[in-house]
Write a protein that holds these residues in place. Structure first.
Motif, PDB file in Angstrom:
ATOM      1  N   LEU A  17      -4.974  -6.309   2.082  1.00 26.75           N
ATOM      2  CA  LEU A  17      -4.533  -5.040   2.638  1.00 26.75           C
ATOM      3  C   LEU A  17      -4.277  -5.229   3.905  1.00 26.75           C
ATOM      4  O   LEU A  17      -4.688  -6.023   4.725  1.00 26.75           O
ATOM      5  CB  LEU A  17      -5.775  -3.955   2.497  1.00 26.75           C
ATOM      6  N   PRO A  18      -3.358  -4.324   4.284  1.00 24.45           N
ATOM      7  CA  PRO A  18      -3.076  -4.210   5.750  1.00 24.45           C
ATOM      8  C   PRO A  18      -4.092  -3.949   6.811  1.00 24.45           C
ATOM      9  O   PRO A  18      -5.064  -2.833   6.376  1.00 24.45           O
ATOM     10  CB  PRO A  18      -1.715  -3.294   5.781  1.00 24.45           C
ATOM     11  N   LEU A  28      -4.519  -9.458  -5.585  1.00 21.37           N
ATOM     12  CA  LEU A  28      -3.660  -8.216  -5.461  1.00 21.37           C
ATOM     13  C   LEU A  28      -3.267  -8.326  -3.957  1.00 21.37           C
ATOM     14  O   LEU A  28      -3.985  -7.815  -3.103  1.00 21.37           O
ATOM     15  CB  LEU A  28      -4.760  -6.975  -5.960  1.00 21.37           C
ATOM     16  N   ASP A  29      -2.123  -8.267  -3.819  1.00 16.65           N
ATOM     17  CA  ASP A  29      -1.421  -8.136  -2.624  1.00 16.65           C
ATOM     18  C   ASP A  29      -0.931  -6.646  -2.295  1.00 16.65           C
ATOM     19  O   ASP A  29       0.120  -6.212  -2.715  1.00 16.65           O
ATOM     20  CB  ASP A  29      -0.091  -8.971  -2.358  1.00 16.65           C
ATOM     21  N   LEU A  30      -1.706  -5.854  -1.644  1.00 16.50           N
ATOM     22  CA  LEU A  30      -1.311  -4.286  -1.410  1.00 16.50           C
ATOM     23  C   LEU A  30      -1.029  -4.083   0.088  1.00 16.50           C
ATOM     24  O   LEU A  30      -1.034  -3.003   0.496  1.00 16.50           O
ATOM     25  CB  LEU A  30      -2.522  -3.518  -1.441  1.00 16.50           C
ATOM     26  N   ARG A  31      -0.425  -5.100   0.458  1.00 19.12           N
ATOM     27  CA  ARG A  31       0.021  -4.828   1.902  1.00 19.12           C
ATOM     28  C   ARG A  31       1.117  -4.024   2.172  1.00 19.12           C
ATOM     29  O   ARG A  31       1.229  -3.287   3.501  1.00 19.12           O
ATOM     30  CB  ARG A  31       0.105  -6.321   2.826  1.00 19.12           C
ATOM     31  N   ASP A  32       1.834  -3.831   1.322  1.00 19.56           N
ATOM     32  CA  ASP A  32       3.233  -3.056   1.288  1.00 19.56           C
ATOM     33  C   ASP A  32       3.089  -1.689   0.761  1.00 19.56           C
ATOM     34  O   ASP A  32       3.837  -1.033   0.587  1.00 19.56           O
ATOM     35  CB  ASP A  32       4.178  -3.622   0.861  1.00 19.56           C
ATOM     36  N   VAL A  33       1.696  -1.221   0.257  1.00 23.53           N
ATOM     37  CA  VAL A  33       1.576  -0.092  -0.417  1.00 23.53           C
ATOM     38  C   VAL A  33       1.824   0.978   0.517  1.00 23.53           C
ATOM     39  O   VAL A  33       1.292   1.024   1.471  1.00 23.53           O
ATOM     40  CB  VAL A  33       0.245  -0.222  -1.188  1.00 23.53           C
ATOM     41  N   ASP A  34       2.340   2.152  -0.039  1.00 24.25           N
ATOM     42  CA  ASP A  34       2.495   3.543   0.733  1.00 24.25           C
ATOM     43  C   ASP A  34       1.130   4.181   0.549  1.00 24.25           C
ATOM     44  O   ASP A  34       0.887   4.793  -0.325  1.00 24.25           O
ATOM     45  CB  ASP A  34       3.714   4.010   0.046  1.00 24.25           C
ATOM     46  N   SER A  44     -19.573 -11.539 -10.294  1.00 21.78           N
ATOM     47  CA  SER A  44     -18.295 -11.688  -9.820  1.00 21.78           C
ATOM     48  C   SER A  44     -18.202 -11.534  -8.267  1.00 21.78           C
ATOM     49  O   SER A  44     -19.210 -11.184  -7.776  1.00 21.78           O
ATOM     50  CB  SER A  44     -17.050 -10.683 -10.503  1.00 21.78           C
ATOM     51  N   GLU A  45     -17.172 -11.975  -7.733  1.00 23.42           N
ATOM     52  CA  GLU A  45     -16.955 -11.652  -6.319  1.00 23.42           C
ATOM     53  C   GLU A  45     -15.680 -10.974  -6.011  1.00 23.42           C
ATOM     54  O   GLU A  45     -14.622 -11.135  -6.418  1.00 23.42           O
ATOM     55  CB  GLU A  45     -16.883 -13.037  -6.001  1.00 23.42           C
ATOM     56  N   VAL A  46     -15.891  -9.925  -5.198  1.00 25.35           N
ATOM     57  CA  VAL A  46     -14.534  -9.398  -4.645  1.00 25.35           C
ATOM     58  C   VAL A  46     -14.529  -9.381  -3.339  1.00 25.35           C
ATOM     59  O   VAL A  46     -15.369  -9.181  -2.479  1.00 25.35           O
ATOM     60  CB  VAL A  46     -14.732  -7.692  -5.291  1.00 25.35           C
ATOM     61  N   LYS A  47     -13.042  -9.749  -2.794  1.00 26.71           N
ATOM     62  CA  LYS A  47     -13.046  -9.980  -1.379  1.00 26.71           C
ATOM     63  C   LYS A  47     -11.993  -8.993  -0.968  1.00 26.71           C
ATOM     64  O   LYS A  47     -10.814  -8.992  -1.695  1.00 26.71           O
ATOM     65  CB  LYS A  47     -12.725 -11.445  -1.003  1.00 26.71           C
ATOM     66  N   ILE A  48     -12.240  -8.302  -0.063  1.00 24.89           N
ATOM     67  CA  ILE A  48     -11.196  -7.024   0.441  1.00 24.89           C
ATOM     68  C   ILE A  48     -10.930  -7.875   1.868  1.00 24.89           C
ATOM     69  O   ILE A  48     -11.823  -7.781   2.730  1.00 24.89           O
ATOM     70  CB  ILE A  48     -11.822  -5.570   0.326  1.00 24.89           C
ATOM     71  N   LYS A  49      -9.584  -8.346   1.870  1.00 23.80           N
ATOM     72  CA  LYS A  49      -9.288  -8.930   3.072  1.00 23.80           C
ATOM     73  C   LYS A  49      -8.312  -8.072   3.921  1.00 23.80           C
ATOM     74  O   LYS A  49      -7.094  -7.634   3.203  1.00 23.80           O
ATOM     75  CB  LYS A  49      -8.326 -10.309   2.652  1.00 23.80           C
ATOM     76  N   TYR A  50      -8.634  -7.694   5.133  1.00 24.64           N
ATOM     77  CA  TYR A  50      -7.369  -7.027   5.949  1.00 24.64           C
ATOM     78  C   TYR A  50      -6.439  -8.124   6.805  1.00 24.64           C
ATOM     79  O   TYR A  50      -7.271  -9.073   7.546  1.00 24.64           O
ATOM     80  CB  TYR A  50      -8.403  -6.314   7.102  1.00 24.64           C
ATOM     81  N   GLU A  51      -5.431  -8.039   6.734  1.00 23.73           N
ATOM     82  CA  GLU A  51      -4.503  -9.163   7.412  1.00 23.73           C
ATOM     83  C   GLU A  51      -3.346  -8.214   7.956  1.00 23.73           C
ATOM     84  O   GLU A  51      -3.073  -7.212   7.766  1.00 23.73           O
ATOM     85  CB  GLU A  51      -3.795  -9.873   6.093  1.00 23.73           C
ATOM     86  N   GLY A  63     -12.305 -10.034   7.766  1.00 28.49           N
ATOM     87  CA  GLY A  63     -11.316  -9.290   8.587  1.00 28.49           C
ATOM     88  C   GLY A  63     -11.876  -8.096   9.044  1.00 28.49           C
ATOM     89  O   GLY A  63     -12.763  -7.590   8.859  1.00 28.49           O
ATOM     90  N   ARG A  64     -10.971  -7.508   9.818  1.00 30.90           N
ATOM     91  CA  ARG A  64     -11.486  -6.083  10.426  1.00 30.90           C
ATOM     92  C   ARG A  64     -10.257  -5.092  10.331  1.00 30.90           C
ATOM     93  O   ARG A  64      -8.994  -5.460  10.734  1.00 30.90           O
ATOM     94  CB  ARG A  64     -11.575  -6.223  12.157  1.00 30.90           C
ATOM     95  N   PRO A  65     -10.371  -4.012   9.987  1.00 35.60           N
ATOM     96  CA  PRO A  65      -9.423  -2.831   9.903  1.00 35.60           C
ATOM     97  C   PRO A  65      -9.143  -2.523  11.433  1.00 35.60           C
ATOM     98  O   PRO A  65     -10.346  -2.443  12.128  1.00 35.60           O
ATOM     99  CB  PRO A  65     -10.062  -1.741   9.136  1.00 35.60           C
ATOM    100  N   SER A  66      -8.062  -2.122  11.750  1.00 33.03           N
ATOM    101  CA  SER A  66      -7.678  -1.912  13.036  1.00 33.03           C
ATOM    102  C   SER A  66      -8.012  -0.150  13.393  1.00 33.03           C
ATOM    103  O   SER A  66      -8.347   0.613  12.276  1.00 33.03           O
ATOM    104  CB  SER A  66      -6.181  -1.788  13.299  1.00 33.03           C
ATOM    105  N   ARG A  67      -8.147   0.112  14.372  1.00 33.88           N
ATOM    106  CA  ARG A  67      -8.482   1.525  14.716  1.00 33.88           C
ATOM    107  C   ARG A  67      -7.291   2.528  14.530  1.00 33.88           C
ATOM    108  O   ARG A  67      -7.632   3.730  14.358  1.00 33.88           O
ATOM    109  CB  ARG A  67      -8.968   1.591  16.110  1.00 33.88           C
ATOM    110  N   THR A  68      -6.238   2.023  14.544  1.00 34.81           N
ATOM    111  CA  THR A  68      -4.954   2.710  14.304  1.00 34.81           C
ATOM    112  C   THR A  68      -4.497   2.750  12.855  1.00 34.81           C
ATOM    113  O   THR A  68      -4.482   1.714  12.315  1.00 34.81           O
ATOM    114  CB  THR A  68      -3.677   2.350  14.942  1.00 34.81           C
TER     115      THR A  68
END
Length: 93
Positions: free
Chosen positions: A45-46, A19-25, A86-93, A66-71
């Motif tokens: 995720l972004p 699931l690519d949610l990088r452009d979600v509002d 199952s395995e769920v991977k939450i990836k910050y990109e 990955g790491r979420p940014s501070r901003t």
């Protein structure tokens, strides 16, 4: 796929889903309900979005990569659901 609702559900049975949610509002505070049985789910995720995760693993793993940014952007994405073997991977990109 483009999610046009504030709420969405993903169901994975013995397979894999990305699931690519990088452009979600995030200002709309969307919620994704994840259900998986013997599968693999990757959520992209972004790095500048706030995420609240309450996915329940049963004989499973939910891991952040990955790491979420501070901003952060306004709002947050809520991840709910349950995963069995199952395995769920939450990836910050």
């Amino acid at each position: 796929a483009l999610i046009q609702s504030r709420n969405a559900t993903s169901f994975t049975l013995m397979g894999s889903t990305t699931l690519d949610l990088r452009d979600v509002d995030a200002s709309q505070n969307p919620r994704l309900h994840v259900v998986s049985c013997m599968g693999e789910v990757t959520i992209r995720l972004p790095s500048d979005v706030k995420v609240r995760s309450s996915i329940t693993p049963i004989l499973a793993e939910v891991a952040e990569k990955g790491r979420p940014s501070r901003t952060t952007r306004p709002g947050e994405i809520e991840l709910t659901g349950f995963v069995l073997m199952s395995e769920v991977k939450i990836k910050y990109e």
